[in-house]
Design a protein around this motif. Structure first.
Motif, PDB file in Angstrom:
ATOM      1  N   TRP A  48      11.999   7.601  -3.860  1.00 45.72           N
ATOM      2  CA  TRP A  48      10.930   8.101  -4.713  1.00 45.72           C
ATOM      3  C   TRP A  48      10.160   9.189  -3.981  1.00 45.72           C
ATOM      4  CZ3 TRP A  48      10.652   6.300  -9.612  1.00 45.72           C
ATOM      5  CH2 TRP A  48      11.352   5.134  -9.885  1.00 45.72           C
ATOM      6  N   ALA A  49       9.858  10.276  -4.672  1.00 50.13           N
ATOM      7  CA  ALA A  49       9.034  11.346  -4.112  1.00 50.13           C
ATOM      8  C   ALA A  49       7.591  11.110  -4.540  1.00 50.13           C
ATOM      9  CB  ALA A  49       9.514  12.698  -4.615  1.00 50.13           C
ATOM     10  N   PHE A  50       6.676  11.323  -3.619  1.00 51.64           N
ATOM     11  CA  PHE A  50       5.250  11.159  -3.898  1.00 51.64           C
ATOM     12  C   PHE A  50       4.520  12.349  -3.292  1.00 51.64           C
ATOM     13  CE2 PHE A  50       0.984   9.454  -3.251  1.00 51.64           C
ATOM     14  CZ  PHE A  50       0.754   8.824  -4.467  1.00 51.64           C
ATOM     15  N   LYS A  51       3.755  13.046  -4.116  1.00 44.85           N
ATOM     16  CA  LYS A  51       3.012  14.216  -3.646  1.00 44.85           C
ATOM     17  C   LYS A  51       1.598  13.789  -3.290  1.00 44.85           C
ATOM     18  CE  LYS A  51       2.202  19.023  -4.845  1.00 44.85           C
ATOM     19  NZ  LYS A  51       2.444  20.025  -5.898  1.00 44.85           N
ATOM     20  N   HIS A  52       1.289  13.875  -1.995  1.00 44.72           N
ATOM     21  CA  HIS A  52      -0.019  13.477  -1.485  1.00 44.72           C
ATOM     22  C   HIS A  52      -0.976  14.672  -1.510  1.00 44.72           C
ATOM     23  CE1 HIS A  52       1.444   9.667   0.253  1.00 44.72           C
ATOM     24  NE2 HIS A  52       2.556  10.338   0.490  1.00 44.72           N
ATOM     25  N   ARG A  53      -2.239  14.376  -1.658  1.00 48.05           N
ATOM     26  CA  ARG A  53      -3.258  15.421  -1.556  1.00 48.05           C
ATOM     27  C   ARG A  53      -3.565  15.652  -0.083  1.00 48.05           C
ATOM     28  NH1 ARG A  53      -5.171  16.482  -6.538  1.00 48.05           N
ATOM     29  NH2 ARG A  53      -4.838  14.875  -8.101  1.00 48.05           N
ATOM     30  N   HIS A  54      -3.958  16.896   0.239  1.00 45.61           N
ATOM     31  CA  HIS A  54      -4.280  17.256   1.606  1.00 45.61           C
ATOM     32  C   HIS A  54      -5.622  17.961   1.612  1.00 45.61           C
ATOM     33  CE1 HIS A  54      -4.058  19.357   5.482  1.00 45.61           C
ATOM     34  NE2 HIS A  54      -3.207  18.410   5.827  1.00 45.61           N
ATOM     35  N   PRO A  55      -6.523  17.612   2.533  1.00 47.92           N
ATOM     36  CA  PRO A  55      -7.868  18.194   2.496  1.00 47.92           C
ATOM     37  C   PRO A  55      -7.920  19.694   2.777  1.00 47.92           C
ATOM     38  CG  PRO A  55      -7.591  16.845   4.458  1.00 47.92           C
ATOM     39  CD  PRO A  55      -6.378  16.634   3.609  1.00 47.92           C
ATOM     40  N   LYS A  56      -6.936  20.228   3.492  1.00 47.73           N
ATOM     41  CA  LYS A  56      -6.983  21.647   3.834  1.00 47.73           C
ATOM     42  C   LYS A  56      -5.895  22.485   3.185  1.00 47.73           C
ATOM     43  CE  LYS A  56      -9.318  20.842   8.149  1.00 47.73           C
ATOM     44  NZ  LYS A  56      -9.377  21.094   9.568  1.00 47.73           N
ATOM     45  N   ASN A  57      -4.979  21.852   2.461  1.00 47.98           N
ATOM     46  CA  ASN A  57      -3.902  22.576   1.787  1.00 47.98           C
ATOM     47  C   ASN A  57      -3.881  22.129   0.336  1.00 47.98           C
ATOM     48  OD1 ASN A  57      -1.585  23.745   0.849  1.00 47.98           O
ATOM     49  ND2 ASN A  57      -0.258  22.936   2.451  1.00 47.98           N
ATOM     50  N   HIS A  58      -4.278  23.008  -0.581  1.00 49.66           N
ATOM     51  CA  HIS A  58      -4.387  22.620  -1.983  1.00 49.66           C
ATOM     52  C   HIS A  58      -3.040  22.291  -2.622  1.00 49.66           C
ATOM     53  CE1 HIS A  58      -3.559  26.951  -2.327  1.00 49.66           C
ATOM     54  NE2 HIS A  58      -3.017  26.654  -3.475  1.00 49.66           N
ATOM     55  N   ASP A  59      -1.919  22.706  -2.012  1.00 47.23           N
ATOM     56  CA  ASP A  59      -0.595  22.375  -2.536  1.00 47.23           C
ATOM     57  C   ASP A  59      -0.192  20.939  -2.216  1.00 47.23           C
ATOM     58  OD1 ASP A  59      -0.215  24.872  -3.649  1.00 47.23           O
ATOM     59  OD2 ASP A  59       0.728  25.675  -1.836  1.00 47.23           O
ATOM     60  N   GLY A  60      -0.855  20.318  -1.229  1.00 44.56           N
ATOM     61  CA  GLY A  60      -0.514  18.963  -0.835  1.00 44.56           C
ATOM     62  C   GLY A  60       0.802  18.921  -0.060  1.00 44.56           C
ATOM     63  N   TYR A  61       1.368  17.732   0.059  1.00 42.80           N
ATOM     64  CA  TYR A  61       2.657  17.575   0.732  1.00 42.80           C
ATOM     65  C   TYR A  61       3.435  16.437   0.084  1.00 42.80           C
ATOM     66  CZ  TYR A  61       0.177  13.897   3.295  1.00 42.80           C
ATOM     67  OH  TYR A  61      -0.547  12.788   3.632  1.00 42.80           O
ATOM     68  N   VAL A  62       4.777  16.528   0.157  1.00 43.08           N
ATOM     69  CA  VAL A  62       5.656  15.562  -0.506  1.00 43.08           C
ATOM     70  C   VAL A  62       6.373  14.725   0.547  1.00 43.08           C
ATOM     71  CG1 VAL A  62       7.656  15.303  -2.032  1.00 43.08           C
ATOM     72  CG2 VAL A  62       5.981  17.109  -2.459  1.00 43.08           C
ATOM     73  N   ARG A  63       6.421  13.426   0.317  1.00 43.88           N
ATOM     74  CA  ARG A  63       7.163  12.504   1.174  1.00 43.88           C
ATOM     75  C   ARG A  63       8.101  11.683   0.295  1.00 43.88           C
ATOM     76  NH1 ARG A  63       5.770  15.150   5.104  1.00 43.88           N
ATOM     77  NH2 ARG A  63       4.094  14.587   6.500  1.00 43.88           N
ATOM     78  N   PHE A  64       9.251  11.276   0.863  1.00 43.00           N
ATOM     79  CA  PHE A  64      10.209  10.438   0.160  1.00 43.00           C
ATOM     80  C   PHE A  64      10.038   9.005   0.659  1.00 43.00           C
ATOM     81  CE2 PHE A  64      13.458  14.134  -0.253  1.00 43.00           C
ATOM     82  CZ  PHE A  64      12.631  14.746  -1.170  1.00 43.00           C
ATOM     83  N   TYR A  65      10.057   8.035  -0.274  1.00 44.94           N
ATOM     84  CA  TYR A  65       9.885   6.629   0.068  1.00 44.94           C
ATOM     85  C   TYR A  65      10.955   5.785  -0.607  1.00 44.94           C
ATOM     86  CZ  TYR A  65       5.223   8.093   1.515  1.00 44.94           C
ATOM     87  OH  TYR A  65       4.175   8.721   2.130  1.00 44.94           O
ATOM     88  N   CYS A  66      11.385   4.710   0.092  1.00 47.55           N
ATOM     89  CA  CYS A  66      12.297   3.742  -0.522  1.00 47.55           C
ATOM     90  C   CYS A  66      11.459   2.801  -1.396  1.00 47.55           C
ATOM     91  CB  CYS A  66      13.058   2.968   0.548  1.00 47.55           C
ATOM     92  SG  CYS A  66      12.014   1.965   1.623  1.00 47.55           S
ATOM     93  N   ALA A  67      12.126   1.909  -2.130  1.00 51.32           N
ATOM     94  CA  ALA A  67      11.422   0.994  -3.035  1.00 51.32           C
ATOM     95  C   ALA A  67      10.471   0.067  -2.272  1.00 51.32           C
ATOM     96  CB  ALA A  67      12.422   0.180  -3.842  1.00 51.32           C
ATOM     97  N   GLU A  68      10.821  -0.285  -1.042  1.00 53.76           N
ATOM     98  CA  GLU A  68       9.986  -1.186  -0.252  1.00 53.76           C
ATOM     99  C   GLU A  68       8.700  -0.528   0.229  1.00 53.76           C
ATOM    100  OE1 GLU A  68      12.562  -2.218   2.938  1.00 53.76           O
ATOM    101  OE2 GLU A  68      14.073  -3.059   1.601  1.00 53.76           O
ATOM    102  N   HIS A  69       8.723   0.780   0.446  1.00 58.05           N
ATOM    103  CA  HIS A  69       7.572   1.475   1.032  1.00 58.05           C
ATOM    104  C   HIS A  69       6.837   2.402   0.057  1.00 58.05           C
ATOM    105  CE1 HIS A  69      10.054   0.624   4.733  1.00 58.05           C
ATOM    106  NE2 HIS A  69       8.925  -0.012   4.952  1.00 58.05           N
ATOM    107  N   ARG A  70       7.145   2.291  -1.242  1.00 50.00           N
ATOM    108  CA  ARG A  70       6.465   3.153  -2.214  1.00 50.00           C
ATOM    109  C   ARG A  70       4.958   2.978  -2.123  1.00 50.00           C
ATOM    110  NH1 ARG A  70       9.362   1.644  -7.739  1.00 50.00           N
ATOM    111  NH2 ARG A  70       8.511  -0.305  -7.019  1.00 50.00           N
ATOM    112  N   PRO A  71       4.211   4.072  -2.143  1.00 47.85           N
ATOM    113  CA  PRO A  71       2.752   3.944  -2.106  1.00 47.85           C
ATOM    114  C   PRO A  71       2.201   3.437  -3.435  1.00 47.85           C
ATOM    115  CG  PRO A  71       3.388   6.243  -2.242  1.00 47.85           C
ATOM    116  CD  PRO A  71       4.654   5.459  -2.093  1.00 47.85           C
ATOM    117  N   GLU A  72       1.045   2.815  -3.377  1.00 47.85           N
ATOM    118  CA  GLU A  72       0.368   2.345  -4.577  1.00 47.85           C
ATOM    119  C   GLU A  72      -0.261   3.545  -5.275  1.00 47.85           C
ATOM    120  OE1 GLU A  72       0.061  -0.706  -6.023  1.00 47.85           O
ATOM    121  OE2 GLU A  72       1.553  -1.397  -4.582  1.00 47.85           O
ATOM    122  N   ILE A  73      -0.105   3.614  -6.582  1.00 48.30           N
ATOM    123  CA  ILE A  73      -0.692   4.708  -7.345  1.00 48.30           C
ATOM    124  C   ILE A  73      -2.126   4.325  -7.677  1.00 48.30           C
ATOM    125  CG2 ILE A  73      -0.565   6.036  -9.478  1.00 48.30           C
ATOM    126  CD1 ILE A  73       2.445   5.580  -9.413  1.00 48.30           C
TER     127      ILE A  73
END
Length: 134
Positions: A48-73
């Motif tokens: 799963w891809a999840f786009k995180h917000r970043h305080p200094k980059n308005h585009d944010g950043y994307v990380r890939f996660y497996c089903a076990e480590h998916r972040p909470e929305i």
């Protein structure tokens, strides 16, 4: 001279939303960010891809996660959804969860991607970001 940000597949991903990696960027198996570089690569249909917000980059950043480590929305609070409408006579704007999100476009051809940086590899077969060679 005007400096502008480049555009790529990460721009099509909405913030704070889980998206199946196979739907946004095709390619070879890759790894979960949390599992680390020593873990076995997984198929893109399992990540799963999840786009995180970043305080200094308005585009944010994307990380890939497996089903076990998916972040909470983050869920909107009940108080925010019960806020009264504005007195201007216009209806209040819809919450972010109800807004339509455009589906990311998939390129016509599969291009070589760096398994570490997730950027397109040049014709020489070497990643311009980290130096990984195919």
């Amino acid at each position: 001279m005007k400096i502008v940000a480049s555009s790529d597949w990460r721009d099509a991903i909405p913030f704070d939303t889980l998206v199946l990696v196979a739907d946004i960027v095709p390619g070879e198996p890759t790894r979960c960010f949390t599992c680390g570089a020593d873990s076995e690569p997984r198929e893109r249909t399992e990540l799963w891809a999840f786009k995180h917000r970043h305080p200094k980059n308005h585009d944010g950043y994307v990380r890939f996660y497996c089903a076990e480590h998916r972040p909470e929305i983050p869920r909107p609070t009940a108080a925010a959804s019960l806020a009264p409408a504005r007195a201007t006579g216009r209806p209040a704007s819809r919450p972010a969860a109800e807004r339509r999100v455009s589906k990311p476009t998939i390129p016509d051809r599969v291009r070589a991607m760096c398994p570490n940086c997730f950027v397109e590899i040049s014709a020489t077969g070497e990643c311009g970001m980290c130096g990984w060679a195919a």
